[in-house]
Design a protein around this motif. Structure first.
Motif, PDB file in Angstrom:
ATOM      1  N   GLY A  74      45.958  31.141  54.950  1.00 32.38           N
ATOM      2  CA  GLY A  74      45.871  32.378  56.235  1.00 32.38           C
ATOM      3  C   GLY A  74      44.682  31.800  57.078  1.00 32.38           C
ATOM      4  N   ARG A 100      40.336  35.621  62.266  1.00 29.08           N
ATOM      5  CA  ARG A 100      41.634  35.485  61.314  1.00 29.08           C
ATOM      6  C   ARG A 100      42.392  36.920  61.185  1.00 29.08           C
ATOM      7  NH1 ARG A 100      40.850  34.593  55.212  1.00 29.08           N
ATOM      8  NH2 ARG A 100      42.915  35.187  54.584  1.00 29.08           N
ATOM      9  N   LEU A 104      46.080  38.006  62.376  1.00 31.71           N
ATOM     10  CA  LEU A 104      46.855  38.558  61.310  1.00 31.71           C
ATOM     11  C   LEU A 104      47.503  39.907  61.608  1.00 31.71           C
ATOM     12  CD1 LEU A 104      45.540  37.271  58.071  1.00 31.71           C
ATOM     13  CD2 LEU A 104      47.325  36.361  59.118  1.00 31.71           C
ATOM     14  N   THR A 107      50.088  39.431  64.458  1.00 32.77           N
ATOM     15  CA  THR A 107      51.294  38.881  64.094  1.00 32.77           C
ATOM     16  C   THR A 107      52.213  40.079  63.177  1.00 32.77           C
ATOM     17  OG1 THR A 107      50.276  37.998  61.881  1.00 32.77           O
ATOM     18  CG2 THR A 107      50.599  36.349  63.918  1.00 32.77           C
ATOM     19  N   ARG A 108      51.393  41.128  62.406  1.00 38.20           N
ATOM     20  CA  ARG A 108      52.063  41.852  61.788  1.00 38.20           C
ATOM     21  C   ARG A 108      52.833  42.908  62.723  1.00 38.20           C
ATOM     22  NH1 ARG A 108      47.131  43.178  58.850  1.00 38.20           N
ATOM     23  NH2 ARG A 108      46.857  41.341  57.485  1.00 38.20           N
TER      24      ARG A 108
END
Length: 121
Positions: A74, A100, A104, A107-108
């Motif tokens: 991750g 981070r 994330l 991107t979700r």
């Protein structure tokens, strides 16, 4: 996983985000006592130094791994290098984890945007 894990995580995060308050001024004067501002400044710098040392021990060894392995964990090599270059007074661990989380989260959400903007078939 136990039922207490969310509570433990909250407590751990509270300890990390909570900064020490200014010490109260004593009612009496002690000539050998150093200034309270000096004591607080030393404690703050020591805490910042410890956090940076903890970051270096935890995250810099990850740079020895390949990019696909970092992606599985991750993390991103550029983000770790960015956090390592932050001024030592900033909390590099917190900055890296926030960045981070934003990456994330983006991107979700990205696949849903592509579906919403795609022309109907």
């Amino acid at each position: 996983m136990s039922d207490l894990d969310p509570i433990r995580r909250e407590r751990c995060q509270d300890r990390q985000t909570r900064l020490p308050s200014r010490p109260p001024m004593p009612d009496f004067y002690m000539p050998a006592m150093p200034p309270l501002g000096l004591i607080q400044a030393v404690e703050t710098r020591l805490r910042d130094w410890r956090r940076r040392r903890q970051f270096r021990r935890r995250f810099l060894p990850l740079l020895d791994h390949d990019d696909p392995i970092l992606a599985d964990m991750g993390h991103c090599r550029a983000e770790i290098e960015w956090a390592a270059s932050l001024p030592w007074r900033e909390d590099a661990t917190r900055a890296l984890l926030e960045r981070r989380e934003r990456r994330l989260a983006a991107t979700r959400r990205a696949p849903y945007r592509e579906r919403a903007t795609a022309p109907p078939a």
